[in-house]
Design an enzyme around this catalytic site. Structure first.
Site, PDB file in Angstrom:
ATOM      1  N   ASP A   1       0.874  -1.293  -0.115  1.00 37.37           N
ATOM      2  CA  ASP A   1       0.008   0.067  -0.040  1.00 37.37           C
ATOM      3  C   ASP A   1       0.873   1.126  -0.141  1.00 37.37           C
ATOM      4  OD1 ASP A   1      -2.208  -1.653   0.146  1.00 37.37           O
ATOM      5  OD2 ASP A   1      -2.881  -0.911   2.170  1.00 37.37           O
TER       6      ASP A   1
ATOM      7  N   HIS B   1      -6.171   2.578  -4.003  1.00 36.89           N
ATOM      8  CA  HIS B   1      -5.906   2.795  -2.550  1.00 36.89           C
ATOM      9  C   HIS B   1      -6.571   4.430  -2.350  1.00 36.89           C
ATOM     10  CE1 HIS B   1      -5.036   1.623   1.416  1.00 36.89           C
ATOM     11  NE2 HIS B   1      -3.954   2.399   1.567  1.00 36.89           N
TER      12      HIS B   1
ATOM     13  N   HIS C   1      -5.883   9.076   0.860  1.00 42.19           N
ATOM     14  CA  HIS C   1      -5.824   8.128   1.797  1.00 42.19           C
ATOM     15  C   HIS C   1      -6.482   8.600   3.074  1.00 42.19           C
ATOM     16  CE1 HIS C   1      -4.078   5.482   4.735  1.00 42.19           C
ATOM     17  NE2 HIS C   1      -3.351   4.769   3.708  1.00 42.19           N
TER      18      HIS C   1
ATOM     19  N   HIS D   1       3.592  -2.453   3.306  1.00 38.76           N
ATOM     20  CA  HIS D   1       3.351  -0.958   2.798  1.00 38.76           C
ATOM     21  C   HIS D   1       4.735  -0.578   1.970  1.00 38.76           C
ATOM     22  CE1 HIS D   1       0.426  -1.151   5.982  1.00 38.76           C
ATOM     23  NE2 HIS D   1      -0.221  -0.169   5.181  1.00 38.76           N
TER      24      HIS D   1
END
Length: 240
Positions: free
Chosen positions: A47, A98, A102, A191
């Site tokens: 991510d 994504h 965020h 990540h």
């Protein structure tokens, strides 16, 4: 990672070469015949990219046996670094959505929440020629509206089944240990941009190989998959 003018033409040539070498390379970890993948497949997912560390992540995946992963990119970062996004795709990895900035999507009004997904899909399509077909909500925070927004854009929501907690500052060995709790068909959360996660990549790949597991792609699952009690999603790992 950013280039302009003639340097972009040079990058295009380099990317094409990378794509060709990736497709042609024999004897890699993606050659999953025989015993190598008899344990099944799991998905490595990253991510929050692209970041300044993405190139190093891509190299680590190549060095670990040309392992492929899914990168859930943040739209604003992809917009700022189109070459990073294109390189992820050129090296054979999947790119997924994504959100754009965020946020916690369930806390946003309906129009803003939808725009977060829509704008990221537009960026990815403009940069790679393909719109994402998978989406992961930031923080794993989701609801029926979020899933409906993703479906409107042709995407399936993906959570995870093994959380490495790599963002917390734990060392690479702990990240790898958390990743290796994954079961066949499962999805590992990692990540982009963390040096400890970068260090953990070969440890994870080696640990999976010891269980005859291979890194796979994400596909839609007709059967619900449990992320944690009370939350399910419809995706799993399968052969590329």
């Amino acid at each position: 990672m950013k280039t302009r003018g003639r340097s972009r033409i040079g990058l295009g040539v380099a990317v094409a070469a990378l794509m060709a070498s990736f497709a042609a390379a024999p004897g890699t970890a993606q050659a999953d015949s025989g015993r190598r993948c008899s344990g099944g497949y799991v998905a490595l997912t990253f991510d929050d990219g692209p970041t300044s560390a993405t190139a190093a992540y891509l190299k680590a995946l190549r060095d670990a046996g040309r392992v492929r992963a899914t990168f859930f990119v943040t739209g604003s970062l992809a917009q700022a670094d189109p070459d990073g996004t294109r390189r992820i795709a050129a090296e054979g990895h999947a790119i997924a959505n994504h959100s754009y900035t965020h946020p916690n999507l369930v806390e946003l009004d309906a129009a803003t929440a939808f725009a977060e997904l829509r704008d990221t899909s537009r960026v990815v399509r403009a940069q790679t020629g393909r719109a994402p077909v998978f989406f992961r909500p930031p923080f794993g925070s989701t609801d029926a509206r979020t899933r409906q927004d993703a479906a409107r854009l042709g995407m399936t929501e993906v959570i995870w089944t093994a959380d490495t907690v790599d963002w917390s500052g734990i060392p690479a060995d702990a990240i790898a240990a958390n990743a290796l709790t994954v079961r066949p068909g499962g999805i590992i959360l990692l990540h982009d941009g963390l040096p400890t996660t970068l260090e953990a990549i070969p440890k994870i790949v080696d640990g999976l190989a010891e269980r005859d597991l291979c890194a796979g792609r994400i596909v839609r699952s007709a059967t619900p998959v449990e992320a944690w009690p009370g939350l399910t999603f419809h995706a799993k790992a399968a052969r590329w």
